[in-house]
Design a protein around this motif. Structure first.
Motif, mmCIF file in Angstrom:
data_model
loop_
_atom_site.group_PDB
_atom_site.id
_atom_site.type_symbol
_atom_site.label_atom_id
_atom_site.label_comp_id
_atom_site.label_asym_id
_atom_site.label_seq_id
_atom_site.Cartn_x
_atom_site.Cartn_y
_atom_site.Cartn_z
ATOM 1 N N LEU A 162 95.499 58.338 -11.175
ATOM 2 C CA LEU A 162 97.062 58.208 -10.329
ATOM 3 C C LEU A 162 96.928 58.324 -8.985
ATOM 4 O O LEU A 162 97.352 57.822 -8.193
ATOM 5 N N ASP A 163 95.914 59.613 -8.665
ATOM 6 C CA ASP A 163 95.433 59.816 -7.232
ATOM 7 C C ASP A 163 95.748 58.630 -6.499
ATOM 8 O O ASP A 163 95.437 58.487 -5.246
ATOM 9 N N GLY A 164 93.939 57.602 -7.327
ATOM 10 C CA GLY A 164 93.691 56.397 -6.674
ATOM 11 C C GLY A 164 93.865 55.684 -7.478
ATOM 12 O O GLY A 164 93.280 55.151 -6.638
ATOM 13 N N ALA A 165 94.874 55.478 -7.799
ATOM 14 C CA ALA A 165 95.733 54.112 -8.054
ATOM 15 C C ALA A 165 96.679 53.820 -7.502
ATOM 16 O O ALA A 165 97.968 54.041 -7.449
ATOM 17 N N SER A 166 96.295 53.055 -6.313
ATOM 18 C CA SER A 166 97.184 51.937 -5.338
ATOM 19 C C SER A 166 96.554 50.698 -4.735
ATOM 20 O O SER A 166 95.154 50.327 -4.450
ATOM 21 N N GLY A 167 97.295 49.785 -5.162
ATOM 22 C CA GLY A 167 97.002 48.696 -4.757
ATOM 23 C C GLY A 167 97.102 48.873 -3.252
ATOM 24 O O GLY A 167 97.401 49.180 -2.361
#
Length: 531
Positions: A51-56
């Motif tokens: 989730l730390d790396g989950a951003s569009g």
């Protein structure tokens, strides 16, 4: 650990999906029959780093930027529910000719649907995401809320809520008395996500200390609560319960040629003498739908039950109950508990109120039956739900809270408006699921109902696992999965001190508020650092 965290954060595409799926599937090791709760110290940090790396991209708007977080949670949930619920497919193989076609829907389709809840949970957490302790607080709050929502949306299916993973033994079950399984779900995610802070450093000390304090309080309260129960000098009741576990193969259960043999087997087990020096049973308990016929079609069966029972004994059995339809409507069938006295008279009954969709009834029945679908457990016809629930009176001054089959997984069903009762009575037929993790998971969830209500649990299962559980969640008598036989236990008494469900609800809400405030403060602090 920082290199591992960075590698997971930067993963993308298929690798990211596989990591999330594997982390969710690995979490199932914390559930029965494995009970390796430390597995969560690996799976949830992986989820946090994903989730730390989950951003569009920012130009896609809020929903577009949230999509990677949703996908991460969905893949995690899909792995968790596939690995935790694959055994549901066994029920479809009982009548493979009629239901084998639906096997992919049970093994993959239902997990895919349930995974949507976890996708929503990670999306909600992402809205409050920060780079320290706040993000694991946000994740804990989101999972706690979504597990609660899962208990009532689409009739509810809170099976294997995350909180159960942190309660593998009675000493680790007692916190459920205070915060319930949904509060435990929020705290479980927070505590087991804490190692993720080591991989990203910020907030590691505060997060690990908080997690350690919570875990110590969890175990410490368990010791305290069990000691309090033991020191309260609860004396067993006068009732001696005999649990009959016939281990009837599900494929033979409604075979006309097998019905006499099944009934005779139940009677023979029930009539066995007690062990030398032990009192005879006062209450004999058969499993869910134990009678392999309708009583109205076999009137002599009540006479045979009366002949088997000794003076003062009572039989409690599951059965299918039949009612004629009114004004030309079709007959109705109920999944019922009957109480039968030593003269063969039915002196009490309770019908199942929370039916299994597609198992005991069809949603949108008229439409789906036109398409040729039937409930999996249909024998005489689909079941009808009870209009109301209440205490089931038993001889000896006992009041039982009836929980038929998976009603025991719903915390609110163990509390009734018309009284607390003397015991929880759970009749089930887990023979549908064979020798799989399913019956172990079912028993664990029923155990927690005893802890939450501080009432003993009497559980009779056709193929296991039958058990009598004291108000501390400790099993005082049982039969293993797949074994036919009986056991006698003097019924423990309920505890005088107990918390009402509304107090657990309040405490659950308080946990969510504290976690959300922690997440908001952390996010505000992050924004100030970057302004």
């Amino acid at each position: 650990m920082e290199r591992i965290a960075e590698s997971i954060m930067l993963s993308w595409g298929v690798k990211r999906a596989v990591l999330a799926f594997a982390a969710g599937a690995f979490s199932v090791l914390a559930l029965p029959p494995f009970n390796f709760f430390a597995a969560l110290f690996i799976s949830f940090p992986v989820l946090v780093w994903l989730l730390d790396g989950a951003s569009g991209p920012p130009e896609r708007g809020l929903l577009g930027r949230m999509r990677p977080a949703f996908a991460t949670g969905w893949w995690f949930g899909f792995g968790y529910f596939v690995a935790g619920l694959w055994w549901l497919g066994n029920a479809l193989l009982i009548d493979a000719g009629g239901f084998a076609w639906a096997l992919p829907l049970a093994v993959l389709g239902l997990p895919a649907l349930l995974a949507l809840f976890y996708g929503v949970a990670t999306s909600l957490a992402w809205l409050l995401w920060s780079d320290g302790i706040g993000r694991i607080a946000a994740l804990g709050a989101a999972f706690g809320l979504i597990e609660w929502v899962r208990s009532f949306v689409l009739t509810g299916f809170p099976w294997n809520a995350i909180g159960y993973a942190a309660m593998p033994a009675p000493v680790m079950m007692q916190s459920a008395e205070i915060v319930g399984v949904f509060g435990m779900s929020a705290l479980t995610v927070f505590v087991f996500s804490a190692p993720a802070l080591v991989g990203t450093r910020r907030g590691a000390v505060a997060g690990l200390v908080a997690a350690l304090v919570l875990f110590a309080a969890h175990v410490g309260y368990g010791w305290f609560a069990l000691d309090r129960l033991d020191r309260s000098q609860m004396t067993p009741t006068e009732a001696v319960v005999r649990i009959v576990q016939p281990a009837i193969d599900q494929s033979a259960k409604w075979d006309m040629a097998e019905r006499e043999q099944i009934f005779s087997r139940l009677l023979a087990f029930s009539a066995l003498p007690p062990r030398e020096g032990q009192p005879r049973p006062t209450h004999i308990v058969w499993p869910e739908t134990a009678l392999p016929f309708l009583l109205t079609e076999n009137p002599g069966s009540l006479s045979r039950i009366a002949d088997m029972l000794q003076v003062g004994q009572t039989l409690i059995t599951g059965a299918v109950r039949f009612e004629d339809g009114l004004a030309g409507s079709p007959p109705r069938f109920f999944n019922t508990i009957y109480v039968i006295d030593d003269e063969g008279q039915i002196i009490g009954s309770a019908d199942k109120a929370h039916l299994v969709p597609f198992g005991e009834y069809l949603p949108f029945e008229a439409l789906l039956r036109r398409w040729g679908l039937t409930p999996v457990a249909e024998t005489f016809g689909g079941f009808t739900a009870a209009d109301r629930r209440g205490l089931l009176g038993l001889p000896g001054g006992l009041g039982a809270v009836p929980l038929i089959c998976y009603e025991a997984i719903f915390p609110e069903m163990s509390s009734l408006e018309d009284g607390r009762g003397s015991l929880l009575l759970n009749l089930t037929n887990d023979a549908w699921y064979g020798l799989t993790p399913g019956p172990y998971q079912h028993l664990r969830q029923a155990q927690l109902r005893a802890v939450e209500t501080r009432l003993p649990l009497v559980r009779a299962a056709n193929n296991g696992i039958s058990a009598v559980v004291d108000p501390g969640g400790r099993i005082v008598g049982s039969l293993p999965l797949g074994e036919a036989g009986v056991f006698d236990v003097r019924l423990p008494s309920g505890a005088d001190e107990f918390l009402l469900m509304r107090i657990r609800r309040f405490n659950f809400g308080l946990i969510i508020v504290i976690m959300v405030l922690t997440a908001l403060l952390a996010r505000k602090s992050k924004n100030q650092r970057f302004d």
